[in-house]
Design an enzyme around this catalytic site. Structure first.
Site, PDB file in Angstrom:
ATOM      1  CB  CYS A 100     -12.270  -5.954   4.420  1.00 53.24           C
ATOM      2  SG  CYS A 100     -11.768  -7.001   3.060  1.00 53.24           S
ATOM      3  CE  LYS A 142      -3.859  -2.075   2.567  1.00 54.11           C
ATOM      4  NZ  LYS A 142      -4.809  -2.373   1.514  1.00 54.11           N
TER       5      LYS A 142
END
Ligand code: C6P
Length: 407
Positions: free
Chosen positions: A365, A226
């Site tokens: 999520c 990320k």
């Protein structure tokens, strides 16, 4: 100083791609970021010149690989304001880092009557490991509620964190809402009650300066992919005093000092938590990613992304039927979630893809959070250092066309 975005973009070969005949506009950076040439080259150079296993051989290649691997630990710990590689464990990703804390610390330190405090905006990777630990130890999960404006209710947090609290395990920046939580304050509340604080930094470390000493957190988890690094590598920072007492999550080769048929003595930190052949090439790629970010400067990256996100929110707010799920400016980051009346989030993402624009749609999520907000999914744009104001314009224009095609 504003970074030279045009020059930065030249470092990312994938940004030259066309999708459906249109220039790629990559706005799915919260899921995973693109990689600059320096990261791609660091990985391929390692395989071309120094590839070997670490900590095992005395030959030149193994020594070179070991040095590169250890230096990557040093780079990662310095990046988040720590000093010693003993406090930095390489893992597969944030999920594994959070699981180490839950399993290696939680399973051994919690019992019936104890409380684990988290927020309503946790990613499944922080929520589920603690659900499991609570189920097995008899401890219970408690939640800090949210205000209407999608920030944490800090008054309720003050009431909730008390003498039963053993750990506050909380997200720094919400991946669904973009809310930046006040970790320093939550850490202070935890420590005043002799509890620890574990921080899910998956969406903060890549985008803003992070100093674990200043935050005074006990654990801090983040992912390489990320923040311009490769997939397959993450990190867990832990205060030495905790890591030295914790049992390893995985055991086997590469993490011992001595073994007999009956028992084993663990190696020193951080190696006792890195069993088996580690993620060597990924660590080297991660190290190159940190170099790249530091060259631009985390403060500069953060302020540039805030300009992109604030501009996007201002423009989105002008669209009828569009609801934005993001907090006020003071708590905002480069993540903008939204829904559009009459169009499912997945259809928004598909229509955007036709125009070359990569958005994410879904529950991200955070299913319980979505249910609590009374929605199934959002569409989400998330920005990084290589995005431009023109790309924000393209995204808004494409969204207007999508909206019209459905009305
Ligand atoms: N979020 C997204 O939002 P891993 O997959 O282990 O590198 O990271 C897990 C994770 C943990 N916490 C937060 C706050 C996160 O945002 C994520 C990953 C991605 O698109 C995938 S769901």
């Amino acid at each position: 100083m504003t970074p030279d975005i045009g020059k930065i973009r030249e470092d990312f070969p994938i940004l030259q791609r066309k999708i459906n005949g249109k220039p790629l506009v990559y706005l799915d950076n919260a899921a995973s970021t693109q990689k600059p040439n320096s990261v791609i080259n660091a990985i391929s150079d390692f395989y071309k010149t120094s590839n070997s296993n670490v900590h095992r051989g005395v030959h030149t290649l193994s020594e070179e690989a070991s040095e590169l691997y250890e230096n990557a630990h040093l780079k990662a710990i310095k990046f988040i304001g720590g000093n010693s590689i003993e406090e930095l464990i390489f893992t597969k990703n944030t999920t594994e880092s959070l699981n180490i804390v839950a399993k290696s610390w939680g399973m051994h330190n919690l019992e019936k009557g104890d409380e684990v405090v988290m927020s309503r905006m946790e990613h499944h990777s922080n929520l589920i490991p603690w659900q499991e630990v609570c189920r097995k130890t008899g401890a219970s999960l408690k939640f800090i509620e949210m205000n209407e404006d999608l920030t944490l209710d800090m008054e309720q947090a003050e009431e909730l964190i008390g003498n039963k609290t053993k750990i506050v395990s909380i997200v720094h920046v919400s991946n669904s809402l973009g809310t930046l939580n006040d970790i320093k304050k939550l850490g202070k509340l935890a420590h005043e009650n002799s509890a620890l604080i574990n921080v899910d930094g998956a969406q903060s470390a890549p985008h803003m300066p992070v100093d674990v000493k200043e935050l005074d957190c006990d654990f801090f988890a983040f992912s390489g992919h990320k923040m311009l690094g490769p997939t397959g590598i993450g990190a867990l920072y832990g205060k030495h005093e905790h890591l030295k007492e914790m049992e390893p999550f995985i055991t086997g080769g590469g993490m011992i000092q001595e073994v007999s048929y009956e028992k084993a003595v663990w190696d020193e930190l951080p190696w006792k938590f890195e069993a088996g052949t580690p993620i060597i090439a990924q660590a080297i790629g991660f190290s190159a990613a940190i170099d790249y970010l530091e060259k631009i400067g985390m403060t500069e990256i953060h302020s540039y992304e805030m300009r992109l996100a604030n501009y996007a929110v201002d423009e989105l707010e002008k669209l009828d039927g569009l609801k934005i799920y993001c907090p006020p400016k003071e708590s905002r980051t480069g993540i903008v979630s939204f829904t559009l009346d009459g169009i499912h989030a997945h259809d928004i993402a598909s229509l955007m893809n036709e125009e070359g624009i990569a958005l994410r749609a879904g529950h991200h999520c955070t299913q319980p959070l979505m249910k609590m907000l009374g929605i199934e999914a959002t569409a989400r744009a998330s920005f990084y250092i290589y995005n431009t104001m023109e790309e924000v314009d393209s995204f808004i224009e494409a969204l207007k066309r999508a909206k019209n095609s459905f009305s």
